[in-house]
Design a protein around this motif. Sequence first.
Motif, PDB file in Angstrom:
ATOM      1  N   LEU A 139      -2.432 -10.806  12.490  1.00  0.00           N
ATOM      2  CA  LEU A 139      -1.843  -9.246  13.552  1.00  0.00           C
ATOM      3  C   LEU A 139      -1.283  -8.887  12.645  1.00  0.00           C
ATOM      4  O   LEU A 139      -1.212  -7.727  13.077  1.00  0.00           O
ATOM      5  CB  LEU A 139      -1.053 -10.634  13.036  1.00  0.00           C
ATOM      6  N   LEU A 140      -1.463  -8.333  11.499  1.00  0.00           N
ATOM      7  CA  LEU A 140      -1.276  -7.110  10.599  1.00  0.00           C
ATOM      8  C   LEU A 140      -1.821  -5.620  10.884  1.00  0.00           C
ATOM      9  O   LEU A 140      -1.332  -4.573  11.301  1.00  0.00           O
ATOM     10  CB  LEU A 140      -1.095  -6.499   9.062  1.00  0.00           C
ATOM     11  N   PRO A 141      -2.937  -6.065  10.740  1.00  0.00           N
ATOM     12  CA  PRO A 141      -3.836  -5.182  11.839  1.00  0.00           C
ATOM     13  C   PRO A 141      -3.292  -4.134  13.208  1.00  0.00           C
ATOM     14  O   PRO A 141      -2.821  -2.919  13.767  1.00  0.00           O
ATOM     15  CB  PRO A 141      -5.171  -5.220  11.485  1.00  0.00           C
ATOM     16  N   ASP A 142      -2.703  -5.276  14.706  1.00  0.00           N
ATOM     17  CA  ASP A 142      -2.503  -4.974  15.409  1.00  0.00           C
ATOM     18  C   ASP A 142      -1.500  -4.726  15.425  1.00  0.00           C
ATOM     19  O   ASP A 142      -0.933  -3.647  15.948  1.00  0.00           O
ATOM     20  CB  ASP A 142      -2.278  -6.474  16.108  1.00  0.00           C
ATOM     21  N   TYR A 143      -0.139  -4.813  14.880  1.00  0.00           N
ATOM     22  CA  TYR A 143       0.461  -3.983  13.774  1.00  0.00           C
ATOM     23  C   TYR A 143       1.291  -3.124  14.317  1.00  0.00           C
ATOM     24  O   TYR A 143       1.485  -1.909  14.082  1.00  0.00           O
ATOM     25  CB  TYR A 143       1.898  -4.858  13.187  1.00  0.00           C
ATOM     26  N   LEU A 144       0.075  -2.728  13.007  1.00  0.00           N
ATOM     27  CA  LEU A 144      -0.301  -1.133  12.439  1.00  0.00           C
ATOM     28  C   LEU A 144      -0.776  -0.157  13.797  1.00  0.00           C
ATOM     29  O   LEU A 144      -0.289   1.051  13.223  1.00  0.00           O
ATOM     30  CB  LEU A 144      -1.182  -1.119  10.908  1.00  0.00           C
ATOM     31  N   ASP A 145      -1.489  -0.767  14.077  1.00  0.00           N
ATOM     32  CA  ASP A 145      -2.171   0.005  15.426  1.00  0.00           C
ATOM     33  C   ASP A 145      -1.305   0.969  16.533  1.00  0.00           C
ATOM     34  O   ASP A 145      -0.131   0.600  16.899  1.00  0.00           O
ATOM     35  CB  ASP A 145      -3.210  -1.002  16.449  1.00  0.00           C
ATOM     36  N   HIS A 164       1.819  -1.612  -6.450  1.00  0.00           N
ATOM     37  CA  HIS A 164       0.568  -0.797  -6.406  1.00  0.00           C
ATOM     38  C   HIS A 164      -0.769  -2.005  -5.595  1.00  0.00           C
ATOM     39  O   HIS A 164      -1.573  -1.772  -4.465  1.00  0.00           O
ATOM     40  CB  HIS A 164      -0.027  -0.170  -7.902  1.00  0.00           C
ATOM     41  N   GLY A 165      -0.004  -3.481  -6.556  1.00  0.00           N
ATOM     42  CA  GLY A 165      -1.585  -4.079  -5.844  1.00  0.00           C
ATOM     43  C   GLY A 165      -0.790  -4.479  -4.166  1.00  0.00           C
ATOM     44  O   GLY A 165      -1.852  -4.335  -3.720  1.00  0.00           O
ATOM     45  N   PHE A 166       0.586  -4.202  -3.916  1.00  0.00           N
ATOM     46  CA  PHE A 166       0.352  -4.742  -2.021  1.00  0.00           C
ATOM     47  C   PHE A 166      -0.248  -2.748  -1.629  1.00  0.00           C
ATOM     48  O   PHE A 166      -0.453  -3.297  -0.423  1.00  0.00           O
ATOM     49  CB  PHE A 166       2.003  -4.902  -2.487  1.00  0.00           C
ATOM     50  N   ALA A 167       0.311  -1.846  -2.119  1.00  0.00           N
ATOM     51  CA  ALA A 167      -0.140  -0.926  -1.606  1.00  0.00           C
ATOM     52  C   ALA A 167      -1.544  -0.808  -1.689  1.00  0.00           C
ATOM     53  O   ALA A 167      -2.155  -0.422  -0.392  1.00  0.00           O
ATOM     54  CB  ALA A 167      -0.003   0.638  -2.498  1.00  0.00           C
ATOM     55  N   ALA A 168      -2.872  -1.076  -2.063  1.00  0.00           N
ATOM     56  CA  ALA A 168      -3.628  -1.621  -1.949  1.00  0.00           C
ATOM     57  C   ALA A 168      -3.922  -2.505  -0.610  1.00  0.00           C
ATOM     58  O   ALA A 168      -5.364  -1.954   0.091  1.00  0.00           O
ATOM     59  CB  ALA A 168      -4.189  -2.024  -3.235  1.00  0.00           C
ATOM     60  N   GLN A 169      -3.807  -3.363  -0.705  1.00  0.00           N
ATOM     61  CA  GLN A 169      -3.603  -4.456   0.447  1.00  0.00           C
ATOM     62  C   GLN A 169      -2.908  -3.452   2.315  1.00  0.00           C
ATOM     63  O   GLN A 169      -3.876  -3.820   2.634  1.00  0.00           O
ATOM     64  CB  GLN A 169      -2.726  -5.304   0.878  1.00  0.00           C
ATOM     65  N   VAL A 170      -2.299  -2.765   1.772  1.00  0.00           N
ATOM     66  CA  VAL A 170      -2.156  -1.978   3.226  1.00  0.00           C
ATOM     67  C   VAL A 170      -2.916  -1.041   3.416  1.00  0.00           C
ATOM     68  O   VAL A 170      -2.747  -0.553   4.550  1.00  0.00           O
ATOM     69  CB  VAL A 170      -0.817  -0.991   2.767  1.00  0.00           C
ATOM     70  N   PHE A 171      -3.302  -0.448   2.290  1.00  0.00           N
ATOM     71  CA  PHE A 171      -4.698   0.707   2.441  1.00  0.00           C
ATOM     72  C   PHE A 171      -6.246  -0.708   2.425  1.00  0.00           C
ATOM     73  O   PHE A 171      -6.825   0.302   4.267  1.00  0.00           O
ATOM     74  CB  PHE A 171      -4.884   1.263   1.553  1.00  0.00           C
ATOM     75  N   ASP A 172      -6.085  -1.633   3.083  1.00  0.00           N
ATOM     76  CA  ASP A 172      -7.032  -2.751   3.276  1.00  0.00           C
ATOM     77  C   ASP A 172      -6.482  -2.614   5.298  1.00  0.00           C
ATOM     78  O   ASP A 172      -7.617  -2.442   5.807  1.00  0.00           O
ATOM     79  CB  ASP A 172      -6.914  -3.810   2.483  1.00  0.00           C
ATOM     80  N   TRP A 173      -5.732  -2.988   5.693  1.00  0.00           N
ATOM     81  CA  TRP A 173      -5.414  -3.284   7.372  1.00  0.00           C
ATOM     82  C   TRP A 173      -4.981  -1.479   7.360  1.00  0.00           C
ATOM     83  O   TRP A 173      -6.171  -1.754   8.599  1.00  0.00           O
ATOM     84  CB  TRP A 173      -3.959  -3.854   6.717  1.00  0.00           C
ATOM     85  N   LEU A 174      -4.807  -0.279   6.819  1.00  0.00           N
ATOM     86  CA  LEU A 174      -5.529   0.808   7.311  1.00  0.00           C
ATOM     87  C   LEU A 174      -7.141   1.069   7.909  1.00  0.00           C
ATOM     88  O   LEU A 174      -7.004   1.508   9.042  1.00  0.00           O
ATOM     89  CB  LEU A 174      -4.763   1.507   6.910  1.00  0.00           C
ATOM     90  N   LYS A 175      -7.383   0.789   6.575  1.00  0.00           N
ATOM     91  CA  LYS A 175      -9.041   0.861   6.877  1.00  0.00           C
ATOM     92  C   LYS A 175      -9.713  -0.111   7.823  1.00  0.00           C
ATOM     93  O   LYS A 175     -10.069   0.052   8.776  1.00  0.00           O
ATOM     94  CB  LYS A 175      -9.518   0.374   5.466  1.00  0.00           C
TER      95      LYS A 175
END
Length: 451
Positions: free
Chosen positions: A127-133, A145-156
């Motif tokens: 669901l997160l990639p859909d929310y970000l789209d 920093h750990g969560f920031a890396a996860q956000v960048f993964d979703w954005l990717k």
Amino acid sequence: MTTTPSNKASMRQLPLSDYELHRAAFMKKMPNNSIALFPAASELTRSNDTEYAFCQNKNFFYLSGFNEPDALLVLLKNAQGQCQSTLFSLPKDALHEIWQGRRVGQIKAVQDYGVDESFAVAEITTLLPDYLDGKSQVFFGFSDHGFAAQVFDWLKQVKGNIRQGAKTPQHLTDADPIVAELRLVKTKNELALMRQANYISGLAHQRAMQKCQVGQFEYQIEAEILHEFARHGARDPAYASIVAGGDNANILHYTNNNDVLKNKELLLIDAGAELAGYAADITRTFPVNGQFSSEQKAIYQLVLDAKNLAINAIKPGMSFAKLNTLTNAFLTQGLVDLGILAGDLSELISDNKVKDYFIHGLGHWLGLDVHDVGDYQINTDREQLRAFEVGMVMTIEPGIYIPLSDHNVDEKWRGIGVRIEDNIAVTENGFENLTVNSPQTIEDIEALMKA
């Protein structure tokens, strides 16, 4: 002004409406067509298959009131400005709950925590990639920093679907300063909760004075404090208690608490209860044998007068910078009068010589963290210029520390360490001292310990 909470009116948790207000206040800061992401904390392994006591991520808790690990709060604001809150949390699991305890689950998350919808954590990946789209802006805490890396993964993942029409958010914004600013000013209910945390902590400091005896270990007094916290509904301390006898008081963050309490020495206790996530932070110093010596009295009274001077000056528009100027000058004069500092008073003040003995700051913000978040507006001279506003809560904690190793002073002063700390809320007309039931005058302390 001081207020003592009654047992009938005492508060044990924030109402759901406060968390809804917190979320609404944050979403008001969000532009249309944006998303904000707030992760819960994870459990930390202490040893093998046992965990440390769980401590929730404070920003997540401030916005949700939800106290389970590995959850995620998503705040959405669409292009028309309509807002939605979604909570991802661990699912109900009969086997897990037999071993580890009950979970809230998705149905009660909506019912009990006021979010618009809730899903199991396993659905985050989908669901997160859909929310970000298609969103124009993403808010999350840059300090994690750990969560920031996860956000960048979703954005990717979103970026990988550009050929299918996906649109990646163009603006990333640090959510931490926004939440910190909101947390800095307390609601009426938050103040009531902190008032109760202070009251419970005051009872614990009274108990410590009453139970203290020469020959006990510091950790035995710590146990009395923790007992009193729990007895009145605050299961956990807000931080590791400092129970420092004699020269140990000159170690600012002493937490070993394993020395024997000696006759004719002082005992410094810095301990506060945590209630529904909110911290109290109180320090009291008193004689182990119940009777101050003349030297101890002199240092103690100087610190007490400095504390009261600073507190009585608190009002909207005041700042820590102004309070520091006031308090440092007063303590400098006092140390000169006692012969601990020598020289021209104006030069001693200009050179900040008081910091030889008052070696920490005058206070700090207080709330969900004992050293709570919030901008102090520190300038290049390290002055804290932030003007106080109604609803802010802070500590005021002057101290004088003269270790046994300090051979620049007369021997009679060595080994004395005194700190006195109250918790103060800024009101429209001045202040409210939340720390009302913990004895602090020499006469009251000696009378309580003699009783």
